[in-house]
Design an enzyme around this catalytic site. Structure first.
Site, short mmCIF file in Angstrom:
data_model
loop_
_atom_site.label_atom_id
_atom_site.label_comp_id
_atom_site.label_asym_id
_atom_site.label_seq_id
_atom_site.Cartn_x
_atom_site.Cartn_y
_atom_site.Cartn_z
N ASP A 16 0.81 -1.23 0.00
CA ASP A 16 0.00 0.00 0.00
C ASP A 16 0.84 1.27 0.00
O ASP A 16 0.65 2.16 0.84
CB ASP A 16 -0.93 0.03 1.22
CG ASP A 16 -1.72 -1.25 1.41
OD1 ASP A 16 -2.13 -1.85 0.39
OD2 ASP A 16 -1.93 -1.67 2.56
N GLU A 223 -11.46 0.13 -3.99
CA GLU A 223 -10.64 0.66 -2.88
C GLU A 223 -9.47 1.46 -3.46
O GLU A 223 -9.37 1.64 -4.66
CB GLU A 223 -10.12 -0.48 -2.01
CG GLU A 223 -9.20 -1.45 -2.73
CD GLU A 223 -8.82 -2.65 -1.89
OE1 GLU A 223 -9.24 -2.74 -0.72
OE2 GLU A 223 -8.10 -3.53 -2.42
#
Length: 324
Positions: A16, A223
């Site tokens: 991430d 997302e």
């Protein structure tokens, strides 16, 4: 030897990556995957992160330096578990580290920690940012020096359980021709630790101006929001989750609507990827992750980057996620 498309961190599992350029260097703000072997589920319990490290790259030819752990779950008074994908922004010499975590009731919120240097350490505020929910915060600084916070993720991230900023267990992920769930966006107050308004829907539309549908899983938002500006155009980039793509949409207004533009990155090794995009020394770069180091274990990921190419018409050239 080029370090593009290579795992940038080899002693920890990192994922991430939110990358930023501060003081002429690249700083990467990733989540830190635990080295655990657990059964995967759609709620994301396998992603049980407990702290954050920051990484500093002096240029795109040098592997990053681990600046150390900047804070842990125990430092966050309001949180119970799962320090997921973070981001960071700078304003007036202060650095604001945005992060999601589950509160004491198991609901995801977005918190903020404040530091004096891009590499930290950071001190978390005592409570989460009121009015926030779900996961994957991204803080965008516009050219007029206004700052916006975007967020949202389906399934384990709970975004599909909200309508009009209200939660209900009865709310489900839209299917078929129902309009897809939208990521959220709001202006931040000058103090960077509070929202200046209620979260708004950031709507992604097709070529006809119609909102993408829940059944359109190769284009609809799942997302991983990221927002940047090139010229007078805002680019909103994101993951489709279940179809494992990184895609983008564009608008002339920061609030949208954003028109779907195409795919940035095809599927990588592992369930899906997560990304950020920066400009550095006149070139554009995509930071992302896959599971090369663990040979495909979803919760043991590694951060990478590669150069990003814009076509003359502003479209982003699609890249192969398995190109290493």
């Amino acid at each position: 030897m080029s370090i593009e498309k290579k795992p940038l961190v080899n002693d920890l599992y990192t994922a991430d990556p939110s990358a930023h350029v501060f003081n002429g260097k690249i700083y990467i703000y990733p989540s830190h995957d635990e080295d655990i072997d657990v059964e995967n589920n759609d709620n994301g319990d396998q992603y049980d992160m407990k702290d954050y490290h920051v990484y500093e790259m002096k240029d795109t030819e040098t592997y990053p330096r681990d600046c150390g752990c900047v804070f842990t779950l125990k430092d966050v008074k309001w949180a119970s578990k799962q320090l997921w994908a973070p981001d960071c922004a700078e304003k007036d010499g202060k650095y604001f580290f945005y992060f999601p975590a589950r509160d004491k009731n198991g609901m995801f919120r977005v918190g903020v920690a404040v530091g004096d240097k891009p590499e930290g350490p950071f001190t978390p505020e005592d409570d989460y940012i009121q009015g926030t929910y779900s996961i994957d915060p991204c803080c965008f600084q516009d050219t007029d020096n206004k700052y916006y916070l975007t967020m949202g993720g389906l399934w384990g991230g709970q975004l599909d359980q909200y309508r009009n900023n209200k939660w209900s267990a009865d709310n489900k992920e839209p299917q078929g021709k129902e309009p897809a769930c939208t990521p959220k966006i709001a202006l931040l107050k000058d103090n960077m630790t509070e929202l200046a308004e209620e979260l708004r829907d950031l709507v992604i539309v097709d070529e006809n101006g119609d909102p993408l549908t829940g059944g359109d899983d190769v284009r609809r938002y799942f997302e991983d929001p990221w927002l940047f500006k090139k010229g007078d155009t805002y680019y909103f980039t994101y993951s489709t989750g279940t179809s494992h793509l990184l895609c983008y949409a564009t608008s002339k207004n920061v609030y949208g609507p954003y028109t779907y533009g195409g795919c940035i990155l095809s599927p990588v090794l592992g369930w899906t990827t997560h990304h950020s995009i920066i400009e550095y020394n006149g070139k554009w770069y995509l930071f992302y992750h896959d599971c090369e180091r663990s040979k495909g274990v979803n919760q043991k990921r590694n951060v990478k980057f590669r150069e990003l190419t814009f076509k003359p018409d502003g479209k982003i050239q699609t890249m192969d996620g398995f190109d290493r």
